[in-house]
Motif scaffolding. Structure first.
Motif, short mmCIF file in Angstrom:
data_model
loop_
_atom_site.label_atom_id
_atom_site.label_comp_id
_atom_site.label_asym_id
_atom_site.label_seq_id
_atom_site.Cartn_x
_atom_site.Cartn_y
_atom_site.Cartn_z
N GLN A 1 15.40 30.52 45.80
CA GLN A 1 13.96 30.35 46.03
C GLN A 1 13.16 30.39 44.73
O GLN A 1 12.03 29.91 44.67
N LEU A 2 13.76 30.94 43.68
CA LEU A 2 13.10 31.00 42.37
C LEU A 2 12.61 29.63 41.93
O LEU A 2 11.50 29.49 41.41
N SER A 3 13.41 28.62 42.17
CA SER A 3 13.09 27.27 41.67
C SER A 3 12.00 26.56 42.47
O SER A 3 11.52 25.51 42.06
N THR A 4 11.57 27.13 43.57
CA THR A 4 10.60 26.44 44.44
C THR A 4 9.15 26.76 44.12
O THR A 4 8.24 26.08 44.61
N HIS A 5 8.92 27.77 43.31
CA HIS A 5 7.54 28.20 43.06
C HIS A 5 6.88 27.40 41.94
O HIS A 5 7.55 26.93 41.02
N GLU A 6 5.55 27.28 42.03
CA GLU A 6 4.83 26.43 41.08
C GLU A 6 3.71 27.14 40.33
O GLU A 6 3.23 26.63 39.32
N LYS A 7 3.28 28.30 40.80
CA LYS A 7 2.18 28.99 40.15
C LYS A 7 2.58 30.40 39.76
O LYS A 7 3.48 31.00 40.33
N ILE A 8 1.84 30.92 38.76
CA ILE A 8 2.20 32.23 38.21
C ILE A 8 2.12 33.34 39.26
O ILE A 8 2.99 34.21 39.31
N HIS A 9 1.13 33.29 40.14
CA HIS A 9 1.02 34.34 41.14
C HIS A 9 2.15 34.24 42.17
O HIS A 9 2.59 35.24 42.73
N GLU A 10 2.64 33.02 42.42
CA GLU A 10 3.76 32.85 43.34
C GLU A 10 5.04 33.43 42.73
O GLU A 10 5.82 34.11 43.42
N LEU A 11 5.24 33.17 41.44
CA LEU A 11 6.43 33.69 40.76
C LEU A 11 6.37 35.22 40.68
O LEU A 11 7.39 35.89 40.85
N GLN A 12 5.19 35.77 40.42
CA GLN A 12 5.06 37.22 40.34
C GLN A 12 5.31 37.87 41.69
O GLN A 12 5.97 38.92 41.78
N THR A 13 4.81 37.25 42.74
CA THR A 13 5.05 37.76 44.10
C THR A 13 6.54 37.73 44.42
O THR A 13 7.09 38.67 45.02
N TYR A 14 7.18 36.66 44.01
CA TYR A 14 8.62 36.51 44.23
C TYR A 14 9.40 37.60 43.48
O TYR A 14 10.30 38.24 44.05
N LEU A 15 9.05 37.84 42.21
CA LEU A 15 9.74 38.85 41.42
C LEU A 15 9.49 40.24 41.99
O LEU A 15 10.39 41.09 41.99
N ASN A 16 8.29 40.48 42.49
CA ASN A 16 8.00 41.76 43.14
C ASN A 16 8.88 41.96 44.36
O ASN A 16 9.34 43.07 44.66
N GLN A 17 9.12 40.87 45.08
CA GLN A 17 9.99 40.93 46.25
C GLN A 17 11.42 41.25 45.83
O GLN A 17 12.10 42.07 46.46
N LEU A 18 11.87 40.64 44.73
CA LEU A 18 13.23 40.89 44.26
C LEU A 18 13.44 42.33 43.83
O LEU A 18 14.55 42.86 43.93
N GLU A 19 12.38 42.98 43.36
CA GLU A 19 12.51 44.36 42.89
C GLU A 19 12.99 45.30 44.00
O GLU A 19 13.61 46.33 43.73
N SER A 20 12.72 44.94 45.24
CA SER A 20 13.17 45.79 46.34
C SER A 20 14.68 45.70 46.54
O SER A 20 15.26 46.48 47.30
#
Length: 213
Positions: A62-81
């Motif tokens: 799913q990392l490759s599907t994001h296009e904006k900085i806030h989307e990537l940050q939200t994704y990384l926050n999700q991965l931290e769990s």
């Protein structure tokens, strides 16, 4: 319940792939180039794991599907769990790893961010000693040595980032208890920065294991 499967150094690597994707999105308009970069970061994120379930693989891709900085940050926050924290360790366990250090100053274990720790390290400024505790194959390795600031920047052997370096010298037993040699490398002076930058544990383990043989 989410099952942790990502180690700190792997998360750091994924974060770097996210940064690469973001920089590409900001600077490239060619759709073919963007498609290639998306494929690359998605593949890279998956490739650093030996085994993955289909759900874990899908999550990483799913990392490759994001296009904006806030989307990537939200994704990384999700991965931290999904981060696997550094194994629980007590001050008493640490003291047993360094029996010759009679006045060992153990770090404040309650203040450590265990989720983002690959190896526990701290410096006793009074003695210029660097202490490292590393979990390996179900046990803790304790390594200590003298660290001397170089007052210059260079590439840390452990995290491969351009940082302020110290010369870390560790005495080792060569062939008998009375015969000592030493090995040394240039490593970060900043304990936290090194843990937040390391993306591969190969050189770290190679160095640490060579000191305990």
């Amino acid at each position: 319940m989410q099952t942790p499967f990502i180690q700190n150094h792997q998360f750091n690597y994924i974060q770097k792939q996210a940064d690469f994707l973001l920089k590409t999105l900001r600077s490239v308009v060619d759709p073919k180039v963007l498609e290639t970069v998306r494929y690359t970061v998605g593949t890279n994120a998956v490739s650093i794991f030996d085994e993955l379930t289909s759900e874990q693989k899908q999550l990483l891709e799913q990392l490759s599907t994001h296009e904006k900085i806030h989307e990537l940050q939200t994704y990384l926050n999700q991965l931290e769990s999904y981060l696997i924290p550094y194994p629980q360790i007590s001050a008493k366990q640490i003291q047993k790893l360094f029996p010759k250090a009679k006045k060992l100053k153990v770090p404040d274990l309650e203040s450590i961010d265990y989720a983002h720790t690959t190896y526990l390290r701290w410096t006793d400024i009074a003695t210029s000693r660097l202490f490292i505790v590393y979990p390996h194959e179900g046990r803790f390795l304790g390594i200590e040595g003298r660290i001397t600031p170089t007052n210059k920047k260079g590439y840390c052997m452990f995290c491969h980032r351009h940082q302020e370096l110290g010369f870390f010298n560790v005495k080792t037993k060569a062939h008998s208890p009375d015969n000592f040699s030493s090995i040394a490398q240039y490593v970060c002076m900043d304990n936290t920065a090194c843990n937040h930058s390391i993306t591969d544990i190969t050189m770290l383990e190679k160095f640490l294991l060579s000191t305990v043989k």
